[in-house]
Design a protein around this motif. Sequence first.
Motif, PDB file in Angstrom:
ATOM      1  N   ARG A  12       0.956  -1.203   0.070  1.00 28.68           N
ATOM      2  CA  ARG A  12      -0.027  -0.052   0.109  1.00 28.68           C
ATOM      3  C   ARG A  12       0.857   1.359  -0.067  1.00 28.68           C
ATOM      4  O   ARG A  12       0.504   2.247  -0.714  1.00 28.68           O
ATOM      5  N   ARG A  13       2.025   1.291   0.543  1.00 33.96           N
ATOM      6  CA  ARG A  13       2.877   2.273   0.916  1.00 33.96           C
ATOM      7  C   ARG A  13       3.600   2.567  -0.636  1.00 33.96           C
ATOM      8  O   ARG A  13       3.578   3.846  -0.811  1.00 33.96           O
ATOM      9  N   LYS A  25       0.863   4.268  -2.896  1.00 36.65           N
ATOM     10  CA  LYS A  25       0.482   5.733  -2.508  1.00 36.65           C
ATOM     11  C   LYS A  25       1.841   6.398  -2.806  1.00 36.65           C
ATOM     12  O   LYS A  25       1.597   7.647  -3.578  1.00 36.65           O
ATOM     13  N   SER A  26       3.009   6.048  -2.835  1.00 38.23           N
ATOM     14  CA  SER A  26       4.241   6.769  -3.173  1.00 38.23           C
ATOM     15  C   SER A  26       4.141   7.104  -4.612  1.00 38.23           C
ATOM     16  O   SER A  26       4.429   8.395  -5.203  1.00 38.23           O
ATOM     17  N   TRP A  56       1.357   9.733  -5.228  1.00 37.59           N
ATOM     18  CA  TRP A  56       1.899  10.966  -5.062  1.00 37.59           C
ATOM     19  C   TRP A  56       3.035  11.703  -5.714  1.00 37.59           C
ATOM     20  O   TRP A  56       2.920  12.589  -6.389  1.00 37.59           O
ATOM     21  N   THR A 109       7.318  11.575  -1.146  1.00 37.82           N
ATOM     22  CA  THR A 109       7.933  10.246  -1.558  1.00 37.82           C
ATOM     23  C   THR A 109       9.552  10.135  -1.342  1.00 37.82           C
ATOM     24  O   THR A 109       9.788   8.882  -1.864  1.00 37.82           O
TER      25      THR A 109
END
Length: 305
Positions: free
Chosen positions: A15-16, A19-20, A23, A149
């Motif tokens: 998920r990270r 998301k990165s 972004w 990020t």
Amino acid sequence: MEFALTEKYRRYASRRRIKSVLWLVCGSILMSAGFVLFMNPYQVVPGGVYGLGIVLHALFPSIQVGTFGLMFDIPLLLIGLKVFGRMFGAKTVTAALLIPVLMNTMTYFIGENPATMFGGKMDLSNDLFLVCIFGGVLIGAGLGMIIKTEATSGGTDIVAMLLVKYARFSFSRGVLLVDSLVVIFGMVVLGDWRLPLYSLVTIFVTTRVIDFIVDGASYDKLLFIISDRNDDIREYILEKMGRGGTFVKSSGMYTGAGREMIFLVVSRSEVSAIKGMIKEIDPQSFVVIVDAHQTYGDGFKAFPD
């Protein structure tokens, strides 16, 4: 149990990463839009490789600003990769290559003449201050998202890092030096002494928005209190304010005498009250108040996901 924790961490890391990437892409789009909609059409030069691209585009109109940025970014990235190695991750390379492509694509569809962009409904030729404000907001928001990020947009950041390494500059001084040279070059080539002033407005707005995106709004204050009447101050904090705090063991540098320092975080609206209270209880106390950009825990924000 160990397998469950490993699987949970794997999902969290996935998920990270998603998301990165989001972004990074959104930040690149916003930054590109800031240049295409506001900087490039009005020849405002906010420093950096794209500011230099704006100046060179005025000399060579057939080459787009994004193309000039790419021409500078590629050798700088190669130098950065050779000098700093793993410090330059895939995200920095992606941002440095994606932004000029997005800029050229937007310019192709939108154009760069303020009189014809969106049918002339967005012509701000007579209000360059608004150009600087809104351009700075978009560029700052985009760059802030990219920095979140753990990447950079390349360009002058790489030059500044080289100055840090080889000329013992601080990073901020390196960026300021490079951007200042670009702004001065723009003033000489474009022949408008007002450009540095407009550029300063854009640079100021950009940096403030970056700070807001990266660190968040600074609504909380951190206080360090040294007093001979800690018990009275403690009672006020606990009973009157309903706050908690921490006693930190410390000692005077000159006397070497041991004492306790109060470590306290309050909201911005509470600062005036606690300063007045400390002045009333112990006018001889020593107080330091600084911004607490991110405060998590009981009584403040919940920890982010």
